[in-house]
Scaffold this motif. Sequence first.
Motif, PDB file in Angstrom:
ATOM      1  N   VAL A   1       0.857  -1.183   0.000  1.00 57.53           N
ATOM      2  CA  VAL A   1       0.000   0.000   0.000  1.00 57.53           C
ATOM      3  C   VAL A   1       0.898   1.240   0.000  1.00 57.53           C
ATOM      4  O   VAL A   1       1.863   1.309   0.777  1.00 57.53           O
ATOM      5  N   ASN A   2       0.595   2.205  -0.855  1.00 60.61           N
ATOM      6  CA  ASN A   2       1.301   3.483  -0.865  1.00 60.61           C
ATOM      7  C   ASN A   2       0.448   4.556  -0.212  1.00 60.61           C
ATOM      8  O   ASN A   2      -0.745   4.678  -0.527  1.00 60.61           O
ATOM      9  N   VAL A   3       1.052   5.319   0.685  1.00 64.74           N
ATOM     10  CA  VAL A   3       0.368   6.435   1.339  1.00 64.74           C
ATOM     11  C   VAL A   3       1.191   7.693   1.116  1.00 64.74           C
ATOM     12  O   VAL A   3       2.334   7.790   1.579  1.00 64.74           O
ATOM     13  N   ASP A   4       0.625   8.654   0.405  1.00 69.38           N
ATOM     14  CA  ASP A   4       1.283   9.931   0.166  1.00 69.38           C
ATOM     15  C   ASP A   4       1.156  10.778   1.433  1.00 69.38           C
ATOM     16  O   ASP A   4       0.093  11.292   1.749  1.00 69.38           O
ATOM     17  N   ALA A   5       2.268  10.898   2.156  1.00 65.61           N
ATOM     18  CA  ALA A   5       2.274  11.595   3.438  1.00 65.61           C
ATOM     19  C   ALA A   5       2.791  13.019   3.329  1.00 65.61           C
ATOM     20  O   ALA A   5       3.126  13.643   4.346  1.00 65.61           O
ATOM     21  N   ALA A   6       2.837  13.575   2.106  1.00 68.43           N
ATOM     22  CA  ALA A   6       3.415  14.907   1.911  1.00 68.43           C
ATOM     23  C   ALA A   6       2.668  15.994   2.667  1.00 68.43           C
ATOM     24  O   ALA A   6       3.236  17.065   2.936  1.00 68.43           O
ATOM     25  N   ALA A   7       1.424  15.737   3.049  1.00 69.88           N
ATOM     26  CA  ALA A   7       0.665  16.746   3.788  1.00 69.88           C
ATOM     27  C   ALA A   7       1.292  17.049   5.145  1.00 69.88           C
ATOM     28  O   ALA A   7       1.159  18.160   5.663  1.00 69.88           O
ATOM     29  N   VAL A   8       1.984  16.077   5.733  1.00 68.67           N
ATOM     30  CA  VAL A   8       2.635  16.318   7.027  1.00 68.67           C
ATOM     31  C   VAL A   8       4.151  16.199   6.934  1.00 68.67           C
ATOM     32  O   VAL A   8       4.884  16.873   7.667  1.00 68.67           O
ATOM     33  N   VAL A   9       4.658  15.350   6.048  1.00 70.06           N
ATOM     34  CA  VAL A   9       6.112  15.193   5.889  1.00 70.06           C
ATOM     35  C   VAL A   9       6.566  16.235   4.886  1.00 70.06           C
ATOM     36  O   VAL A   9       6.649  15.987   3.686  1.00 70.06           O
ATOM     37  N   ARG A  10       6.875  17.435   5.372  1.00 68.95           N
ATOM     38  CA  ARG A  10       7.121  18.555   4.465  1.00 68.95           C
ATOM     39  C   ARG A  10       8.176  19.538   4.969  1.00 68.95           C
ATOM     40  O   ARG A  10       8.574  20.445   4.249  1.00 68.95           O
ATOM     41  N   ARG A  11       8.657  19.379   6.205  1.00 71.65           N
ATOM     42  CA  ARG A  11       9.596  20.361   6.758  1.00 71.65           C
ATOM     43  C   ARG A  11      11.006  19.792   6.862  1.00 71.65           C
ATOM     44  O   ARG A  11      11.185  18.599   7.065  1.00 71.65           O
ATOM     45  N   GLY A  12      11.978  20.674   6.769  1.00 75.22           N
ATOM     46  CA  GLY A  12      13.367  20.263   6.925  1.00 75.22           C
ATOM     47  C   GLY A  12      14.288  21.109   6.074  1.00 75.22           C
ATOM     48  O   GLY A  12      13.869  21.697   5.071  1.00 75.22           O
ATOM     49  N   GLY A  13      15.540  21.183   6.456  1.00 75.20           N
ATOM     50  CA  GLY A  13      16.510  21.996   5.739  1.00 75.20           C
ATOM     51  C   GLY A  13      17.320  21.193   4.746  1.00 75.20           C
ATOM     52  O   GLY A  13      17.253  19.967   4.699  1.00 75.20           O
ATOM     53  N   ALA A  14      18.097  21.919   3.933  1.00 73.08           N
ATOM     54  CA  ALA A  14      18.990  21.282   2.976  1.00 73.08           C
ATOM     55  C   ALA A  14      20.084  20.522   3.728  1.00 73.08           C
ATOM     56  O   ALA A  14      20.455  20.898   4.832  1.00 73.08           O
ATOM     57  N   PRO A  15      20.613  19.435   3.165  1.00 76.15           N
ATOM     58  CA  PRO A  15      20.274  18.904   1.843  1.00 76.15           C
ATOM     59  C   PRO A  15      19.192  17.841   1.858  1.00 76.15           C
ATOM     60  O   PRO A  15      18.816  17.347   0.806  1.00 76.15           O
TER      61      PRO A  15
END
Length: 433
Positions: A395-409
């Motif tokens: 099963v694939n779950v697109d979690a981009a709604a919460v997994v979105r913060r962080g600095g480079a790289p």
Amino acid sequence: MADVRVEPYREITFDADGDVNTRQRERLAELDVTDLVMFAHGWNSNRSVATRMYDRFYAPFPGLLADSPGVRLGYAGIVWPSMRFADEPIPDFERSAAAGADGGPGLDQHTRQALAEAFPGRERIVERLAELLDERPEERAAFDEFGELVAQLTGRPAGDTTTTVHASDMESEEELPQMLHDDTLTVCQGFAVALAETGDAEPETQSLALGGGLKKAWNGAKELLRQATYYEMKRRAGTVGRRGLGPLIGQLARSSPSTRVHLVGHSQGARLVAFALRGLPDGVRNVKSVTLLQGSFSHYAFAERLPHATRRGGVLRGMQRRVDGPVVACYSRHDTALGVIYPLASRLAGDSSGLAGLGSKWGAMGYDGIKAVPDTPVLTLAKALRDGLPGSGCVNVDAAAVVRRGGAPTGAHSDILHAELARVVVAAGRMAG
């Protein structure tokens, strides 16, 4: 344990060969629980950071199961010998916990110490690598020396692509670290361009050409060291999963036959728990769910046939059938570690213009999910939490709604401390009443 506040909690430590701390194994078997969640940290962690992440990730679980009186949940934190580059940020962790104090393009003292511990007996090599990164000499010979030292650090002579690691711990023969025998300057320039795309280097780096801009190419040299180390930890994660965690779960099936096991892994810890499925003894069916958070391994790992090599399958082909429940891959397009650096490191194409095309063949599961497994549903996080998850299969779950913060790289690669992701684990394991 004092580091993790949920109860009952047990720590399980493996060495690089997958051997487990026997006393910890015995204490784990003594738990009187109906369900056991086992979390494996990623490669870029030490015990202190890992246990703090476990504490934060596990915190919502008691509340999520408050209305499920029949569930007695136990928790385990898997500690395995990875290493941490101290400059990679973890959202919501203060810098002293997640990164070194010095910063900059060189190697801070925390990272030097981590490298020395990960590769014992090679402290002088680490110090010389640090010197070169500080000095950044504009000479091709200096890059050649750097590449030779990286090869020596990881225990592989320059130009040698052989490995002593069991073949079942690798994803494919193509993914051997070509960076250790390709031209070092060209590889560093390629990494420098990729880092510029993530916002972790000067934009002028994108104009690098062979024979010019050598000082800026050192921006990519540190990434070469990071990625060479990554490959060593990648193999180690497979070994620990297959030879360590898999057999341990088999022992739990004998000592605690009614305990339902739920595996969770982040980054290369996702690779570790996935490879544990290869190490399960025949007939063991106590793994009830697997949740892979930003999995740092091939999106074709579970494929029956590789699109670019149809006579072969992924290294974990069919392993989802060893789970009496779903294998859930949570992924995010905001993970630049897996969306930009991972494909380049896997393929090692020095030209960034090809990055967009690299993803299909060399992509990571934590960036775009599990690929080439028929009938794998793709769900938004909201839909997965509202409607539930399938009872079996990938099963694939697109979690981009919460997994979105962080600095480079690395972007959002470590942005996993969300109650929504804890709810995914509960839903995958069918734990809520």
